[in-house]
Write a protein that holds these residues in place. Structure first.
Motif, PDB file in Angstrom:
ATOM      1  N   SER A  57       5.785-105.293 -59.053  1.00  0.00           N
ATOM      2  CA  SER A  57       3.966-105.498 -59.582  1.00  0.00           C
ATOM      3  C   SER A  57       2.812-105.979 -58.818  1.00  0.00           C
ATOM      4  O   SER A  57       2.372-104.829 -57.688  1.00  0.00           O
ATOM      5  N   SER A  58       2.157-105.391 -60.198  1.00  0.00           N
ATOM      6  CA  SER A  58       0.572-105.613 -58.811  1.00  0.00           C
ATOM      7  C   SER A  58      -0.617-106.854 -58.669  1.00  0.00           C
ATOM      8  O   SER A  58      -1.367-106.481 -58.896  1.00  0.00           O
ATOM      9  N   ILE A  59       0.724-107.795 -58.868  1.00  0.00           N
ATOM     10  CA  ILE A  59      -0.593-108.931 -58.566  1.00  0.00           C
ATOM     11  C   ILE A  59      -0.865-109.361 -57.103  1.00  0.00           C
ATOM     12  O   ILE A  59      -1.672-109.222 -56.865  1.00  0.00           O
ATOM     13  N   THR A  60       0.153-109.347 -56.114  1.00  0.00           N
ATOM     14  CA  THR A  60      -0.254-109.878 -54.972  1.00  0.00           C
ATOM     15  C   THR A  60       0.200-108.626 -53.481  1.00  0.00           C
ATOM     16  O   THR A  60       1.854-108.895 -53.925  1.00  0.00           O
ATOM     17  N   TYR A  61      -0.225-108.320 -52.934  1.00  0.00           N
ATOM     18  CA  TYR A  61       0.070-107.626 -51.577  1.00  0.00           C
ATOM     19  C   TYR A  61      -0.267-107.993 -50.534  1.00  0.00           C
ATOM     20  O   TYR A  61      -0.871-108.743 -50.213  1.00  0.00           O
ATOM     21  N   ILE A  62       1.085-108.023 -49.917  1.00  0.00           N
ATOM     22  CA  ILE A  62       0.935-108.179 -48.537  1.00  0.00           C
ATOM     23  C   ILE A  62       1.476-107.414 -47.170  1.00  0.00           C
ATOM     24  O   ILE A  62       2.375-106.839 -47.866  1.00  0.00           O
ATOM     25  N   ASP A  63       0.414-107.469 -46.419  1.00  0.00           N
ATOM     26  CA  ASP A  63       1.193-106.814 -45.132  1.00  0.00           C
ATOM     27  C   ASP A  63       1.245-107.693 -43.633  1.00  0.00           C
ATOM     28  O   ASP A  63       0.284-108.170 -43.250  1.00  0.00           O
ATOM     29  N   GLY A  64       2.166-107.594 -43.836  1.00  0.00           N
ATOM     30  CA  GLY A  64       2.691-108.771 -42.650  1.00  0.00           C
ATOM     31  C   GLY A  64       3.101-108.444 -41.740  1.00  0.00           C
ATOM     32  O   GLY A  64       1.820-109.201 -40.763  1.00  0.00           O
ATOM     33  N   LEU A  92      -5.503-113.497 -60.826  1.00  0.00           N
ATOM     34  CA  LEU A  92      -4.279-113.893 -61.272  1.00  0.00           C
ATOM     35  C   LEU A  92      -3.585-113.210 -62.481  1.00  0.00           C
ATOM     36  O   LEU A  92      -2.894-112.260 -62.282  1.00  0.00           O
ATOM     37  N   ILE A  93      -4.383-114.028 -62.844  1.00  0.00           N
ATOM     38  CA  ILE A  93      -3.561-114.077 -65.072  1.00  0.00           C
ATOM     39  C   ILE A  93      -3.648-113.106 -65.504  1.00  0.00           C
ATOM     40  O   ILE A  93      -3.098-112.101 -66.047  1.00  0.00           O
ATOM     41  N   HIS A  94      -5.107-112.459 -65.604  1.00  0.00           N
ATOM     42  CA  HIS A  94      -5.525-111.249 -65.963  1.00  0.00           C
ATOM     43  C   HIS A  94      -5.545-109.656 -65.601  1.00  0.00           C
ATOM     44  O   HIS A  94      -5.900-108.251 -65.710  1.00  0.00           O
ATOM     45  N   GLY A  95      -5.842-109.879 -64.153  1.00  0.00           N
ATOM     46  CA  GLY A  95      -5.513-108.925 -63.449  1.00  0.00           C
ATOM     47  C   GLY A  95      -7.061-107.701 -62.965  1.00  0.00           C
ATOM     48  O   GLY A  95      -7.146-107.514 -62.463  1.00  0.00           O
ATOM     49  N   GLU A  96      -8.005-108.729 -63.521  1.00  0.00           N
ATOM     50  CA  GLU A  96      -9.520-108.304 -63.025  1.00  0.00           C
ATOM     51  C   GLU A  96     -10.272-109.797 -63.238  1.00  0.00           C
ATOM     52  O   GLU A  96      -9.919-110.641 -63.961  1.00  0.00           O
ATOM     53  N   LEU A  97     -11.708-109.663 -62.452  1.00  0.00           N
ATOM     54  CA  LEU A  97     -12.463-110.105 -62.491  1.00  0.00           C
ATOM     55  C   LEU A  97     -12.954-110.802 -63.365  1.00  0.00           C
ATOM     56  O   LEU A  97     -12.978-109.927 -64.142  1.00  0.00           O
ATOM     57  N   PRO A  98     -13.137-112.241 -64.129  1.00  0.00           N
ATOM     58  CA  PRO A  98     -13.965-112.390 -65.324  1.00  0.00           C
ATOM     59  C   PRO A  98     -15.884-112.036 -65.760  1.00  0.00           C
ATOM     60  O   PRO A  98     -16.180-112.290 -64.431  1.00  0.00           O
ATOM     61  N   ASP A  99     -15.902-111.635 -66.473  1.00  0.00           N
ATOM     62  CA  ASP A  99     -17.370-111.602 -66.570  1.00  0.00           C
ATOM     63  C   ASP A  99     -18.065-112.884 -66.682  1.00  0.00           C
ATOM     64  O   ASP A  99     -17.627-114.249 -66.911  1.00  0.00           O
ATOM     65  N   LEU A 228      -5.533-120.394 -51.506  1.00  0.00           N
ATOM     66  CA  LEU A 228      -5.074-119.667 -50.452  1.00  0.00           C
ATOM     67  C   LEU A 228      -3.135-120.071 -51.349  1.00  0.00           C
ATOM     68  O   LEU A 228      -2.320-119.130 -50.959  1.00  0.00           O
ATOM     69  N   HIS A 229      -2.322-121.118 -52.028  1.00  0.00           N
ATOM     70  CA  HIS A 229      -1.202-120.729 -52.518  1.00  0.00           C
ATOM     71  C   HIS A 229      -1.060-120.423 -53.996  1.00  0.00           C
ATOM     72  O   HIS A 229      -0.312-121.026 -54.253  1.00  0.00           O
ATOM     73  N   ALA A 230      -2.618-120.128 -54.599  1.00  0.00           N
ATOM     74  CA  ALA A 230      -1.578-119.314 -55.838  1.00  0.00           C
ATOM     75  C   ALA A 230      -1.083-118.957 -55.862  1.00  0.00           C
ATOM     76  O   ALA A 230      -0.430-118.298 -57.227  1.00  0.00           O
ATOM     77  N   ASP A 231      -0.798-117.283 -55.073  1.00  0.00           N
ATOM     78  CA  ASP A 231       0.109-117.206 -55.249  1.00  0.00           C
ATOM     79  C   ASP A 231       0.347-116.486 -53.894  1.00  0.00           C
ATOM     80  O   ASP A 231       0.408-116.200 -52.615  1.00  0.00           O
ATOM     81  N   HIS A 232       2.098-115.973 -54.171  1.00  0.00           N
ATOM     82  CA  HIS A 232       2.300-115.011 -52.769  1.00  0.00           C
ATOM     83  C   HIS A 232       3.339-114.202 -52.740  1.00  0.00           C
ATOM     84  O   HIS A 232       5.138-114.415 -51.769  1.00  0.00           O
ATOM     85  N   GLU A 233       3.681-113.865 -53.835  1.00  0.00           N
ATOM     86  CA  GLU A 233       4.763-112.353 -54.241  1.00  0.00           C
ATOM     87  C   GLU A 233       6.005-112.803 -54.428  1.00  0.00           C
ATOM     88  O   GLU A 233       6.137-113.968 -54.598  1.00  0.00           O
ATOM     89  N   GLN A 234       6.668-112.011 -53.825  1.00  0.00           N
ATOM     90  CA  GLN A 234       8.717-112.852 -54.602  1.00  0.00           C
ATOM     91  C   GLN A 234       8.820-113.458 -53.413  1.00  0.00           C
ATOM     92  O   GLN A 234      10.083-113.397 -52.738  1.00  0.00           O
ATOM     93  N   ASN A 235       8.802-114.831 -53.591  1.00  0.00           N
ATOM     94  CA  ASN A 235       8.939-116.126 -52.250  1.00  0.00           C
ATOM     95  C   ASN A 235      10.055-116.503 -53.234  1.00  0.00           C
ATOM     96  O   ASN A 235      10.664-115.939 -54.893  1.00  0.00           O
TER      97      ASN A 235
END
Ligand code: CMC
Length: 429
Positions: A57-64, A92-99, A228-235
């Motif tokens: 996955s290339s969406i959310t990265y966590i280093d606990g 999150l949906i498109h993978g990049e910030l919108p212009d 803050l709650h938008a994603d949290h990888e594979q929960n």
């Protein structure tokens, strides 16, 4: 040099070399390790998937260990400080910030899909007066699949896009109506002049005024909580969305599975438990006795500790800051004093330091929600609305991932075998 792992099967004396990629071995490679051709190969036993990667996955990265959370590579602190929730949703949906133009049309699309079919309203009105809002949300999101049957064409990019827009747009409407239902108040239609968070607050709290305008500080705090709650990888809930989505069902059905998972107290319910704990402690004078109880194993310090974070949950730091803005409008929640004292003592105490127990996202969020006049049953709804963005981003990634297959874990069978069936007449004779 390719990295590998050498495994010796002591049953046969044979050695196997398994390639290591990104710190993992392929579970399928273990299947080649067997005593003879008729026997199944070696598998892993991992209830709760505590050490099993189910996707790339290339969406959310966590280093606990370090307390890092990033969406598409951007630190959560910067996004919470400077972006809007819909900008984060786009990211999150498109993978990049919108212009600018992509952002404007994204906001326009989401804003103009906030209304739901009138029959959805009738359907929601059919729930019992005391229905849990999360149950109502789960059922109505599932029901949306019947309003948009074309949503099952999940490989059609344009179709997929419109369903994702619809879901993100309609979640606040459904969540707010579930809230109004419990209060016996009329459902409020969306106001498309307002921002995403403003409109949600209006649908929750508007009464007879022509135009509902929430205090800007509250809108901003809600926007931050949503980010803050938008994603949290594979929960648990994301895994539920991916697992159900792997059957190629439509996104409404997959997301309603995510809502079901979030409904459970081990996932979405901890902030409510924090409030109950703070009420039980009752006063700052009782904090040290409570901490002693925790250390003796009689209690748990709710809102502390995390499966992944072994450091201060970065979301907890941001929420703690937001409490000041909210309390400036609503007045200070008297439980805050107890929470601050608990945190102070716990962070200095050897028991908590040794076990790397720090405040998590739920330690302060319940206090804010309560100050905003939400009953505890609404807390998970407030989580599900922004998390829908993460669920959808993860679902779309799954649909495009050629490695993915229908989810179908193995089991270790522990029951009887080859029993002889005895018909009822004989058994009961
Ligand atoms: N209070 C007291 N002791 C704790 C706590 C706590 N909150 N959390 C963990 N411990 C102790 C635990 O007793 C164990 O001690 P020992 O080694 O002596 O047996 C050690 O710390 C390791 O705990 P664990 O239960 O093995 O850790 P886990 O990764 O399985 O559990 C957790 C993580 C979040 C379930 C747990 O920390 C907990 O129950 N916390 C309180 C509930 C809570 O706040 N949940 C919300 C989590 S954030 C939600 C999200 O990200 O969506």
């Amino acid at each position: 040099m390719t990295e590998s792992l050498t495994v010796r099967d002591n049953r046969t004396g044979r050695d196997y070399e398994l390639p290591i990629t990104d710190g993992t071995i392929r579970a399928g490679d273990l299947a080649a390790i067997r005593t003879d051709d008729d026997e199944p190969g070696i598998a892993t036993y991992d209830p709760g998937f505590t050490n099993t990667a189910s996707c790339r996955s290339s969406i959310t990265y966590i280093d606990g260990e370090k307390g890092i959370l990033e969406y598409r590579g951007y630190p959560i602190e910067q996004l919470a400080e400077d972006s809007t929730f819909l900008e984060v949703a786009y990211l999150l949906i498109h993978g990049e910030l919108p212009d600018r133009s992509a952002y404007d049309s994204w906001v326009h699309e989401i804003t103009y899909h906030t209304f739901v079919h009138e029959n959805v309203k009738t359907f929601m009105q059919g729930f019992r007066y005391d229905a849990h809002p999360m149950g109502m949300l789960m059922a109505s999101v599932g029901a949306l699949s019947t309003f948009y049957p074309e949503s099952r064409h999940i490989n059609d990019q344009q179709n997929r896009h419109i369903q994702m827009v619809r879901l993100i747009a309609k979640m606040p409407t459904l969540g707010a109506w579930a809230f109004r239902h419990a209060q016996g108040k009329p459902y409020v239609y969306p106001d498309n002049d307002l921002s995403y968070a403003e409109n949600f607050l209006a649908m929750l709290f508007k009464m007879s005024e022509q135009k509902f305008r929430a205090d800007e500080r509250l809108t901003k705090a809600l926007e931050i909580l949503f980010i803050l709650h938008a994603d949290h990888e594979q929960n648990c809930s994301t895994n539920a969305v991916r697992s159900v989505g792997s059957s190629q069902v439509d996104p409404y059905s997959a997301v309603s599975a995510g809502i079901a998972a979030l409904y459970g107290p081990l996932h979405g319910g901890a902030n409510e438990a924090v409030l109950r704990m703070l009420r039980r402690i009752g006063s700052v004078d009782n904090v040290s006795d409570y901490i002693t109880g925790v250390k003796n194993g009689d209690e748990r310090l709710m809102g502390f500790g995390h499966r992944v974070y072994k450091n201060y949950d970065p979301r907890a730091k941001i929420i703690k800051k937001a409490t000041d803005d909210v309390f400036a409008v609503t007045g200070v929640n008297p439980l805050l004093e107890i929470a601050l004292e608990l945190e102070k003592i716990a962070l200095e105490d050897e028991y908590f330091v040794e076990r790397k127990l720090y405040p998590n996202v739920d330690f302060y969020s319940g206090l804010i929600y309560e100050a905003l006049s939400f009953p505890p049953e609404m807390f998970t709804v407030l989580f599900a609305i922004p998390r829908t963005v993460g669920w959808l981003a993860q679902w779309a990634e799954l649909v495009d991932d050629k490695d993915q297959k229908i989810a179908r874990p193995k089991q270790i069978y522990t029951g009887d075998r080859t029993l002889d069936f005895n018909p009822r007449e004989k058994r009961w004779a």
